[in-house]
Motif scaffolding. Structure first.
Motif, PDB file in Angstrom:
ATOM      1  N   THR A 128       3.502  -1.161  -9.890  1.00 63.66           N
ATOM      2  CA  THR A 128       3.702  -1.713  -8.552  1.00 63.66           C
ATOM      3  C   THR A 128       3.409  -0.588  -7.562  1.00 63.66           C
ATOM      4  O   THR A 128       3.860   0.551  -7.764  1.00 63.66           O
ATOM      5  N   ILE A 129       2.673  -0.898  -6.502  1.00 59.24           N
ATOM      6  CA  ILE A 129       2.266   0.127  -5.539  1.00 59.24           C
ATOM      7  C   ILE A 129       3.084  -0.003  -4.263  1.00 59.24           C
ATOM      8  O   ILE A 129       3.094  -1.064  -3.632  1.00 59.24           O
ATOM      9  N   ASN A 130       3.790   1.062  -3.906  1.00 59.61           N
ATOM     10  CA  ASN A 130       4.460   1.096  -2.602  1.00 59.61           C
ATOM     11  C   ASN A 130       3.412   1.311  -1.519  1.00 59.61           C
ATOM     12  O   ASN A 130       2.278   1.699  -1.804  1.00 59.61           O
ATOM     13  N   LYS A 131       3.766   1.060  -0.268  1.00 58.53           N
ATOM     14  CA  LYS A 131       2.804   1.224   0.824  1.00 58.53           C
ATOM     15  C   LYS A 131       2.257   2.643   0.850  1.00 58.53           C
ATOM     16  O   LYS A 131       2.989   3.603   1.067  1.00 58.53           O
ATOM     17  N   SER A 132       0.962   2.755   0.602  1.00 51.25           N
ATOM     18  CA  SER A 132       0.313   4.064   0.518  1.00 51.25           C
ATOM     19  C   SER A 132       0.250   4.745   1.883  1.00 51.25           C
ATOM     20  O   SER A 132       0.268   4.086   2.925  1.00 51.25           O
ATOM     21  N   ILE A 133       0.147   6.068   1.843  1.00 53.69           N
ATOM     22  CA  ILE A 133       0.040   6.857   3.069  1.00 53.69           C
ATOM     23  C   ILE A 133      -1.284   7.612   3.047  1.00 53.69           C
ATOM     24  O   ILE A 133      -1.611   8.276   2.062  1.00 53.69           O
ATOM     25  N   LEU A 134      -2.038   7.502   4.137  1.00 51.68           N
ATOM     26  CA  LEU A 134      -3.262   8.278   4.311  1.00 51.68           C
ATOM     27  C   LEU A 134      -3.149   9.063   5.607  1.00 51.68           C
ATOM     28  O   LEU A 134      -3.085   8.480   6.699  1.00 51.68           O
TER      29      LEU A 134
END
Length: 199
Positions: free
Chosen positions: A161-167
């Motif tokens: 499951t992917i948490n909200k990614s940060i760029l």
């Protein structure tokens, strides 16, 4: 209590690394919400199997013999933080080598037939993954180099499951180029804090 694996994949010295600054800022927020979690650091710069061994035709038959070390580590944690810069429009070579080690059929994914169609099923569905990425260019300058999308796809493929990614993007543009690492990361602090809270 969570067991958190931190995969650090920046090849630059930490004192001048946007990736190191980003992960430190994220963890500063994360530990406020999860003070009892256990952290395991995996600095890919220190892994000889990663730094000295690139998949090629001369080592193809034995390359994956070393995969279990990294796959078993993923099985023993329930959260993973992946931190990487963009290097030449891609994730770092360190991280690509790591991904080559962990993408192994029947260990991290398998194929099943559903209604006559072959479909991949991820086997590491106990994992929650947080992606922390940074790049010098603005997010949409290089459509072929969307490193966050690539990483989300890889870890989703193995069931995570992917948490909200940060760029953290645009670090080499006029807007940020004269800021210190600490000054720059504050510009993204709201997004970092929000993701830390949900991870």
């Amino acid at each position: 209590m969570n067991k958190v694996l931190i995969i650090y994949a920046a090849p630059t010295p930490k004192e001048v690394s946007h990736t190191a600054t980003l992960i430190n800022q994220f963890l500063k927020h994360y530990v406020k919400y999860n003070p009892d979690d256990e952290f395991i650091w995996l600095d890919l710069n220190e892994e000889k199997d990663i730094t000295n061994n690139v998949l090629n035709r001369n080592n193809f038959s034995e390359f994956f013999n070393k995969s279990d070390k990294y796959i078993n580590q993923l099985k023993e944690v329930n959260k993973v933080i992946v931190a990487t810069p963009m290097n030449n429009f891609m994730i770092s070579t360190l991280l690509k080598n790591y991904i080559d080690y962990i993408m192994v059929a029947k260990k991290t994914f398998e194929y099943k037939y559903v209604n006559g169609l072959r479909q991949a099923v991820g086997l590491l569905d106990h994992l929650k993954v947080q992606i922390l990425a940074n790049q010098g260019a603005p997010a949409d300058w290089y459509p072929w180099g969307k490193i966050v999308t690539y990483l989300e796809g890889c870890f989703n493929f193995i069931g995570a499951t992917i948490n909200k990614s940060i760029l953290v993007d645009g670090t080499k543009t006029a807007k940020y180029k004269d800021k210190t690492l600490d000054e720059l990361i504050i510009e993204f602090d709201g997004t970092i804090s929000d993701s830390a809270k949900t991870f």
